[in-house]
Scaffold this active site. Structure first.
Site, PDB file in Angstrom:
ATOM      1  N   GLU A  82       0.838  -1.201   0.000  1.00 38.98           N
ATOM      2  CA  GLU A  82       0.000   0.000   0.000  1.00 38.98           C
ATOM      3  C   GLU A  82       0.871   1.248   0.000  1.00 38.98           C
ATOM      4  O   GLU A  82       0.358   2.355   0.145  1.00 38.98           O
ATOM      5  CB  GLU A  82      -0.898   0.032   1.241  1.00 38.98           C
ATOM      6  CG  GLU A  82      -2.011  -0.989   1.259  1.00 38.98           C
ATOM      7  CD  GLU A  82      -2.952  -0.771   2.432  1.00 38.98           C
ATOM      8  OE1 GLU A  82      -3.270   0.391   2.741  1.00 38.98           O
ATOM      9  OE2 GLU A  82      -3.364  -1.758   3.047  1.00 38.98           O
ATOM     10  N   CYS A 114      -3.878  -5.145   3.055  1.00 39.55           N
ATOM     11  CA  CYS A 114      -2.789  -5.877   3.717  1.00 39.55           C
ATOM     12  C   CYS A 114      -2.663  -7.339   3.298  1.00 39.55           C
ATOM     13  O   CYS A 114      -1.781  -8.035   3.804  1.00 39.55           O
ATOM     14  CB  CYS A 114      -2.963  -5.805   5.235  1.00 39.55           C
ATOM     15  SG  CYS A 114      -2.924  -4.134   5.898  1.00 39.55           S
ATOM     16  N   HIS A 236      -3.236 -12.131  10.627  1.00 47.54           N
ATOM     17  CA  HIS A 236      -2.885 -10.725  10.405  1.00 47.54           C
ATOM     18  C   HIS A 236      -2.947 -10.001  11.746  1.00 47.54           C
ATOM     19  O   HIS A 236      -3.806 -10.282  12.580  1.00 47.54           O
ATOM     20  CB  HIS A 236      -3.859 -10.090   9.412  1.00 47.54           C
ATOM     21  CG  HIS A 236      -3.642  -8.627   9.214  1.00 47.54           C
ATOM     22  ND1 HIS A 236      -2.454  -8.108   8.754  1.00 47.54           N
ATOM     23  CD2 HIS A 236      -4.464  -7.558   9.426  1.00 47.54           C
ATOM     24  CE1 HIS A 236      -2.549  -6.786   8.679  1.00 47.54           C
ATOM     25  NE2 HIS A 236      -3.759  -6.423   9.091  1.00 47.54           N
ATOM     26  N   ARG A 241      -4.418  -7.234  20.082  1.00 47.05           N
ATOM     27  CA  ARG A 241      -5.632  -7.859  20.611  1.00 47.05           C
ATOM     28  C   ARG A 241      -6.380  -8.710  19.585  1.00 47.05           C
ATOM     29  O   ARG A 241      -6.908  -9.772  19.913  1.00 47.05           O
ATOM     30  CB  ARG A 241      -6.573  -6.787  21.162  1.00 47.05           C
ATOM     31  CG  ARG A 241      -6.059  -6.131  22.440  1.00 47.05           C
ATOM     32  CD  ARG A 241      -7.148  -5.366  23.157  1.00 47.05           C
ATOM     33  NE  ARG A 241      -6.655  -4.833  24.423  1.00 47.05           N
ATOM     34  CZ  ARG A 241      -6.580  -5.528  25.545  1.00 47.05           C
ATOM     35  NH1 ARG A 241      -6.971  -6.797  25.563  1.00 47.05           N
ATOM     36  NH2 ARG A 241      -6.119  -4.968  26.654  1.00 47.05           N
ATOM     37  N   ARG A 245      -7.915 -12.569  20.045  1.00 44.75           N
ATOM     38  CA  ARG A 245      -9.362 -12.788  20.086  1.00 44.75           C
ATOM     39  C   ARG A 245      -9.806 -13.748  18.983  1.00 44.75           C
ATOM     40  O   ARG A 245     -10.681 -14.593  19.198  1.00 44.75           O
ATOM     41  CB  ARG A 245     -10.099 -11.454  19.942  1.00 44.75           C
ATOM     42  CG  ARG A 245     -11.604 -11.608  20.076  1.00 44.75           C
ATOM     43  CD  ARG A 245     -12.329 -10.292  19.950  1.00 44.75           C
ATOM     44  NE  ARG A 245     -13.761 -10.494  19.852  1.00 44.75           N
ATOM     45  CZ  ARG A 245     -14.608  -9.582  19.426  1.00 44.75           C
ATOM     46  NH1 ARG A 245     -14.168  -8.387  19.069  1.00 44.75           N
ATOM     47  NH2 ARG A 245     -15.898  -9.840  19.352  1.00 44.75           N
ATOM     48  N   ASN A 268       2.042  -2.667  13.066  1.00 44.10           N
ATOM     49  CA  ASN A 268       1.388  -3.323  11.937  1.00 44.10           C
ATOM     50  C   ASN A 268       2.121  -2.982  10.646  1.00 44.10           C
ATOM     51  O   ASN A 268       2.029  -1.861  10.145  1.00 44.10           O
ATOM     52  CB  ASN A 268      -0.074  -2.865  11.860  1.00 44.10           C
ATOM     53  CG  ASN A 268      -0.825  -3.487  10.690  1.00 44.10           C
ATOM     54  OD1 ASN A 268      -0.315  -4.384  10.015  1.00 44.10           O
ATOM     55  ND2 ASN A 268      -2.037  -3.016  10.446  1.00 44.10           N
TER      56      ASN A 268
END
Length: 350
Positions: A82, A114, A236, A241, A245, A268
């Site tokens: 990107e 991504c 990814h 968090r 999760r 990231n």
């Protein structure tokens, strides 16, 4: 029947880091709250002379060196990013000359937020499997940016990963792959806009979790896998968090996910995010280990792959190429002013 899969891998993380507490200090945010919210302690920052191209070149050179591959045998190059330095000029063609490939190469820059780097992996796998090329390479590279003062700035970072696919000397054999895609407006940047926008409430449940869970669960249901089948699971990592999760939602134990987590230390890296976790796992994997890899791209979609590590991985790990863990530890901290300078966010003139 010959094997098909990842022959070699290479990663590159810029040495510079800016800590979350430093960014929050400038904008008056509570650093403890921000770190707790995103589980990102610091993020990688490209040097003043680095961009998505130089990062891609270094990652690709390391992949070639690790695999002991003649670059002239690489018949396809895909780049997912990107962060193209040029609005109109491919990175993939630059790699051909920089890496010493021939001119008879399928070369494409791919775009899907991504996950474009993993789309390149799909394309390379297809060409190699069809016998059209001996080796194919995909590179996920980004110098992602968030608007100053906006929360994306706490995680958007820089890094690159290259994967070489082939049938000879396979270190991680491909077993299965799957995709889950929909039109979801969670993240975008209009033409001419310097920074991306995100759809707040769309970024979690409708985007990341729906697609990551959809791809992972769909793959497991189609091919008969169970969470217990996997040694490592890599998602990814937009923050610390979300992947944790996602693992919980799929009943995957956290100890299968933690070895591939890099976002806490470098933020990231967009197209290199899941691939960086994959490379980190390959650096330590043992023959017979099974890896579930699930990249995600806004807009939105997710690919899922299952690889089984072969005996070849032991030789690849001994090639003296920097490991992801070594790069995580090799760092130079910078302050916010240096960060702005390195990211070329200070405009001296137009």
């Amino acid at each position: 029947m010959s094997k098909l899969g990842v022959v070699s891998w290479g990663a590159y993380i810029p040495r510079y880091r800016v800590r979350t507490e430093e960014v929050s200090r400038i904008w008056g945010d509570d650093p403890l709250r921000i770190v707790d919210m995103y589980l990102v302690d610091e993020k990688s920052v490209e040097g003043i002379d680095e961009d998505a191209v130089t990062i891609a070149v270094e990652a690709a050179r390391r992949a070639i060196r690790r695999g002991g591959i003649d670059p002239r045998k690489i018949g396809a190059v895909y780049v997912g990013t990107e962060s193209k330095p040029y609005a109109v000029k491919p990175i993939s063609s630059i790699l051909i000359d920089a890496l010493g490939l021939t001119n008879n190469v399928f070369a494409v820059d791919m775009e899907f937020a991504c996950k474009a780097g993993s789309d390149g992996l799909v394309a390379a796998i297809g060409l190699v499997e069809a016998g059209r090329v001996e080796y194919g390479m995909t590179v996920g590279t980004d110098t992602s940016q968030g608007e100053p003062g906006e929360h994306l700035e706490y995680s958007a970072s820089s890094g690159g990963v290259a994967l070489i696919v082939g049938k000879d000397g396979v270190a991680a054999e491909l077993e299965a792959m799957y995709a889950f895609v929909s039109d979801t407006p969670d993240f975008w940047r209009r033409e001419g806009s310097p920074y991306p926008m995100h759809g707040e409430g769309f970024t979690g449940e409708p985007a990341y979790f729906r697609h990551v869970i959809g791809a992972a669960k769909g793959l497991m249901e189609k091919y008969g896998y169970k969470p217990s089948d996997f040694t490592y699971v890599v998602f990814h990592q937009p923050n610390g968090r979300f992947p944790v999760r996602a693992a919980s939602m799929l009943n995957i134990p956290l100890d299968k996910v933690k070895p591939g987590i890099v976002v806490t230390h470098i933020g990231n890296t967009y197209n290199a995010s899941a691939l960086m976790g994959f490379a980190k796992v390959l650096d330590i994997a043992k023959p017979g280990d099974k890896i579930l890899l699930v990249p995600f791209g806004s807009g939105a979609g997710s690919n899922a792959f299952v690889f089984t590590v072969t005996d070849v991985v032991k030789d690849r790990q001994k090639m003296g190429v920097p490991t992801v863990e070594e790069m995580l530890q090799d760092k130079i901290l910078v302050d916010y002013a240096q960060y702005l300078k390195m990211r070329k966010m200070i405009k001296l003139f137009e």
